[in-house]
Design a protein around this motif. Structure first.
Motif, PDB file in Angstrom:
ATOM      1  N   GLU A 285     -15.576   5.732   1.046  1.00 24.75           N
ATOM      2  CA  GLU A 285     -14.532   5.458   2.035  1.00 24.75           C
ATOM      3  C   GLU A 285     -15.132   5.157   3.405  1.00 24.75           C
ATOM      4  OE1 GLU A 285     -11.578   8.469   2.142  1.00 24.75           O
ATOM      5  OE2 GLU A 285     -11.027   8.256   0.030  1.00 24.75           O
TER       6      GLU A 285
ATOM      7  N   ASN B  70       0.847  -1.185   0.000  1.00 23.56           N
ATOM      8  CA  ASN B  70       0.000   0.000   0.000  1.00 23.56           C
ATOM      9  C   ASN B  70       0.883   1.235   0.000  1.00 23.56           C
ATOM     10  OD1 ASN B  70      -1.992   1.891   0.319  1.00 23.56           O
ATOM     11  ND2 ASN B  70      -2.835   1.048   2.198  1.00 23.56           N
TER      12      ASN B  70
ATOM     13  N   TYR C 114     -10.720   0.094   2.704  1.00 29.67           N
ATOM     14  CA  TYR C 114     -10.117   1.340   2.223  1.00 29.67           C
ATOM     15  C   TYR C 114     -11.093   2.165   1.378  1.00 29.67           C
ATOM     16  CZ  TYR C 114      -5.628  -0.434   3.835  1.00 29.67           C
ATOM     17  OH  TYR C 114      -4.603  -0.904   4.618  1.00 29.67           O
TER      18      TYR C 114
END
Length: 433
Positions: free
Chosen positions: A284, A72, A167
């Protein structure tokens, strides 16, 4: 009758006897017995058997790095590690060694796999046990075994986070009304490609049908399977669709005998929860608390409304061969009503209410999960035996994590009592010994 004074004198003599001279002699020998007491030189997990139980073996540091922390761009301490749990990674950093204890659950599964006909439908193993007893470490051992034995290894670490701390999501482009985990899928595919790069490059792994991504982008049948993974890694919009296709194609290639697949999932019971914290309309994740009748919970998606999670469930069916499924069912993977925003456990602590929920597979998997896995082989992870905990104490002393004073018999007995021989509690409280 033996005189009392003779008994007391013999006790005094036995108290004066000490193993220290023997320890000093052993420690002076090269490659001494003292060293082999808690270690084994057999680093190949496929060769581990009952003779290695209770001893530590060193994993090649390159293997944990290969699976490693999720790729990430945003660095996050709590990010998933696709080889072992965060506590094990922290311990390895402290000890400066990647060591795993060979324990009975892993040896049982390895022995079963060695004697299994892979041309038969997939055999499913469920590792269960009380919190902290080593379920995740057993799965790390199995990940190493699968990688060593040439399995394409698909690991799901802390799969609960896909339901509660994701995420970014987006409306599904393939199934109207469903939700795609686009960022989680993108990261997962990158780690999967890195861990299995040599096996995925095999020319035998091909697609079985045409896949159209957009007007200009298309993957024809017979293309290398690696192209599907590349689409998911390079195009965030198609990441979830690419992961769904990958799962389907891997099962087809297993049935064709083109590859062997090992699925390793930590906390599989999360996939059979009655709800998630995935909001259908917000891209999100937002921190809670989530009120039962609030906007977030009213718009929370079910597990089967998340396209990737629904595909994950298909991996745990036994409708394909040349595959092995090893999963754990654990209390920590439950999706609680207010988890993770509201501290629901605080009210229990204040009211002094213990957690009485069962750790057994049926209680955690529920009716749906039980039917999905039936039949399966249950493997229980239990606390350390006396010799296993003594092995860990000796290892910690050698690495300098515990002081020399912990090597006495009285100190060892105290550690056994305070930790209840629970592996998780032993590591958690060992810095205070």
């Amino acid at each position: 009758m033996i005189p009392l004074n003779l008994i007391s004198s013999s006790i005094k003599i036995s108290n004066r006897l000490s193993l220290e001279p023997f320890k000093r002699r052993l420690s002076g020998l090269p490659g001494s017995l003292q060293d082999s007491y808690f270690r084994t030189d057999e680093t190949d997990p496929s060769k581990h058997n009952i003779n290695h139980v209770g001893r530590l073996y060193t994993v090649d540091p390159e293997v944990p790095k290969l699976f490693g922390k999720e790729l990430n761009s945003k660095d996050n301490y709590n990010a998933n590690n696709y080889f072992g749990p965060r506590s094990w990674v922290d311990r390895c950093n402290i000890m400066q060694e990647t060591a795993i204890m060979v324990r009975d659950p892993a040896v049982q599964i390895i022995n079963c796999i060695r004697n299994t006909d892979l041309d038969s439908p997939a055999v499913r193993y469920i590792v269960y046990g009380r919190p902290g007893c080593g379920k995740s470490i057993t799965l790390a051992h199995m990940t190493h075994f699968g990688h060593q034995e040439g399995f394409i290894t698909m690991t799901f670490s802390q799969i609960k986070k896909w339901l509660t701390r994701y995420y970014e999501v987006a409306p599904s482009t393939y199934t109207p009304g469903s939700v795609d985990h686009i960022v989680n899928s993108n990261i997962f595919l990158k780690n999967f490609r890195q861990a299995n790069s040599s096996l995925l490059s095999s020319p035998q792994l091909v697609t079985h049908k045409d896949y159209t991504w957009s007007v200009r982008e298309k993957t024809p049948a017979g293309s290398p399977l690696a192209e599907i993974i590349d689409v998911g890694c390079e195009r965030l919009t198609f990441a979830a669709d690419a992961l769904n296709v990958l799962i389907r194609e891997l099962k087809l290639n297993c049935n064709d005998g083109n590859c062997k697949l090992m699925v390793v999932c930590d906390g599989v019971n999360s996939l059979f929860a009655d709800h998630t914290l995935v909001h259908k309309e917000k891209r999100e994740w937002e921190n809670g608390p989530y009120k039962p009748r609030g906007d977030w919970m009213r718009n929370a998606a079910k597990v089967d409304e998340c396209s990737v999670l629904k595909s994950f469930k298909k991996l745990f069916s036994n409708d394909y061969k040349n595959s092995v499924v090893v999963a754990s069912a654990c209390l920590g993977a439950r999706v609680q009503p207010g988890d993770p925003g509201s501290k629901w456990w605080r009210s229990r602590e204040l009211d002094m209410k213990p957690d009485t929920d069962s750790h057994l597979p049926f209680a955690l998997l529920g009716e749906e999960g039980w039917r999905k896995f039936d039949p399966f082989l249950p493997i229980e992870a239990v606390p350390y035996t006396e010799s296993e905990l003594d092995t860990m104490i000796s290892y910690y002393i050698e690495r300098g994590w515990l002081g020399k004073e912990c090597d006495s018999r009285a100190a060892r007995q105290e550690i056994h009592f305070l930790t209840g021989r629970n592996p998780g509690d032993f590591f958690k409280f060992s810095n205070s010994f």
